[in-house]
Design a protein around this motif. Structure first.
Motif, PDB file in Angstrom:
ATOM      1  N   VAL A  19       0.771  -6.598  -5.666  1.00  0.00           N
ATOM      2  CA  VAL A  19       2.095  -5.975  -5.718  1.00  0.00           C
ATOM      3  C   VAL A  19       3.078  -6.947  -6.362  1.00  0.00           C
ATOM      4  N   ASN A  20       4.092  -6.386  -6.984  1.00  0.00           N
ATOM      5  CA  ASN A  20       5.184  -7.171  -7.559  1.00  0.00           C
ATOM      6  C   ASN A  20       6.486  -6.507  -7.135  1.00  0.00           C
ATOM      7  N   TYR A  21       6.929  -6.844  -5.937  1.00  0.00           N
ATOM      8  CA  TYR A  21       8.087  -6.206  -5.355  1.00  0.00           C
ATOM      9  C   TYR A  21       9.275  -7.154  -5.311  1.00  0.00           C
ATOM     10  N   MET A  56       9.112  -1.006  -0.562  1.00  0.00           N
ATOM     11  CA  MET A  56       7.989  -0.538  -1.358  1.00  0.00           C
ATOM     12  C   MET A  56       6.706  -0.956  -0.646  1.00  0.00           C
ATOM     13  N   GLU A  57       5.666  -0.102  -0.734  1.00  0.00           N
ATOM     14  CA  GLU A  57       4.450  -0.377   0.024  1.00  0.00           C
ATOM     15  C   GLU A  57       3.215   0.034  -0.779  1.00  0.00           C
ATOM     16  N   LYS A  68      -0.224  -1.450   4.927  1.00  0.00           N
ATOM     17  CA  LYS A  68       0.393  -1.692   3.627  1.00  0.00           C
ATOM     18  C   LYS A  68       0.915  -3.118   3.499  1.00  0.00           C
ATOM     19  N   ARG A  69       0.883  -3.609   2.254  1.00  0.00           N
ATOM     20  CA  ARG A  69       1.651  -4.801   1.874  1.00  0.00           C
ATOM     21  C   ARG A  69       3.017  -4.293   1.451  1.00  0.00           C
ATOM     22  N   THR A  70       4.073  -4.768   2.102  1.00  0.00           N
ATOM     23  CA  THR A  70       5.399  -4.194   1.924  1.00  0.00           C
ATOM     24  C   THR A  70       6.461  -5.274   1.818  1.00  0.00           C
ATOM     25  N   THR A  77       4.930  -0.109  -7.591  1.00  0.00           N
ATOM     26  CA  THR A  77       3.591  -0.088  -8.183  1.00  0.00           C
ATOM     27  C   THR A  77       2.634  -0.882  -7.310  1.00  0.00           C
ATOM     28  N   GLY A  78       1.413  -0.392  -7.210  1.00  0.00           N
ATOM     29  CA  GLY A  78       0.334  -1.101  -6.545  1.00  0.00           C
ATOM     30  C   GLY A  78      -0.874  -1.109  -7.450  1.00  0.00           C
TER      31      GLY A  78
END
Length: 357
Positions: A95-97, A104-105, A121-123, A211-212
């Protein structure tokens, strides 16, 4: 033992394998085969890339792309397959949050219906970087069951179901796992399991899509597996030692086994004398493991006799120089068992490991 390399090269390719797992390393083209795509808002999408062997899910800002708030109860975009009984779901996600302001997850989804679902989720929720286990368990309210702060943007993520217990874990190398949370969920029947990227619009606002990027997705059934691996994936850059364990039960004690591998898939597989299909394809790795069974420094323990319990352990040592050109693909392993009469041969389950960039 020198008989073994002479037997397998003469076997014809035929038939198809029935692996005890579902695995997709995303080396094909969209739309994906065998998956169900759900996008109730009709504004999300998935595509192959940006790297070879990756799938990207894209969720635009402007809608509440979540799977469970009391108002509204909205199902976000999902890619799912069907699973029953006890299972283990595994993926590797990048992820690029931004750290804020929106949540975002990306990660794993288990879906029964709007009132029965669970996700890991990675959030970037709570203005920090977390892995979060939450969902709707027999109600219409979001409940949180695990929340751990992490810094890595690339994570292996896993949910293991054992009866009514669902346990989520994460890690950075596919081998060492840290528990993130667990929940008791008395759910029955067939479940939709897979991948989901979502956007909690009510947590601030942004113009940046969520985006994931997923390197692979795997559903395995360890309770019935006759071969298992000690890791979910391997790094294309550094390689590593892959531990494999065979368990065919006491009835197979004393049988000769040979572990083999393939870099080119499991279909159509190799039809063996006696009717079984070895779920591996001929390629350079397969040929090398046939020609050098048990070689120290390469394939220790990949040939031998099953012990009194019908078990054995083996290793495959994969240097990064071999894996780098095929990052995004997968390594596949299975073993052939040779009874005293040579036929009928038997096989173990297929083990699949993602080759991460």
């Amino acid at each position: 033992m020198r008989l073994l390399p002479l037997v397998l090269p003469a076997v014809a390719l035929a038939g198809s394998a029935l692996p005890a797992q579902f695995h997709d390393d995303f080396t094909g083209k969209a739309p994906l085969t065998g998956w169900t795509w759900s996008d109730p808002g009709n504004d999300c999408k998935y595509q192959m890339g940006p790297l070879p062997g990756q799938l990207r899910m894209i969720v635009p800002p402007g809608n509440d792309h979540t799977t469970g708030h009391s108002a509204p109860l909205y199902a976000g975009s999902m890619l799912t397959v069907k699973a029953t009984g006890d299972f283990v779901l595994t993926t590797r996600v990048t992820v690029n949050y931004p750290s804020s302001p929106a949540a975002m997850e990306s990660g794993l989804m288990i879906w029964k219906d709007q009132s029965n679902n669970l996700q890991f989720k990675r959030t970037n929720a709570y203005n920090s970087q977390n892995v979060l286990l939450y969902g709707n368990i027999a109600n219409s309210q979001t409940s949180f069951h695990g929340n751990v702060q992490v810094s890595a943007n690339q994570l292996y993520m896993r949910i293991e179901r054992s009866g009514t217990t669902f346990t989520a874990s994460y890690g950075t190398d596919g081998k060492a796992w840290t528990k993130a949370g667990s929940v008791t969920w008395n759910v029955t029947g067939t479940l939709e399991v897979g991948l989901s990227t979502s956007f909690w619009l009510w947590w601030g606002s942004t113009t940046t899509p969520a985006t994931g990027d997923y390197d692979f997705f795997d559903v395995s059934y360890p309770a019935t597996a006759t071969m298992t691996a000690d890791r979910a994936g391997v790094s294309a850059a550094s390689g590593g030692a892959i531990g494999l364990a065979i368990d065919k039960g006491k009835a197979s004690a004393g049988q000769v086994y040979l572990v083999l591998g393939s870099l080119s898939g499991s279909t159509p597989g190799i039809k063996l004398p006696g009717g079984k299909t070895l779920p591996l394809n001929f390629d350079p790795l397969f040929d090398l493991m046939v020609q050098l069974p048990g070689a120290a420094g390469l394939f220790p323990g990949t040939v031998g006799l099953l012990d009194a319990s019908g078990q054995a352990k083996a290793q495959v040592l994969m240097p990064g120089t071999v894996l780098t050109p095929i990052q995004g693909g997968a390594l596949r392993f299975a073993a052939v068992l040779f009874p005293p009469s040579i036929v009928p041969m038997d096989v173990t389950d297929l083990v699949v490991l993602g080759i991460a960039p």
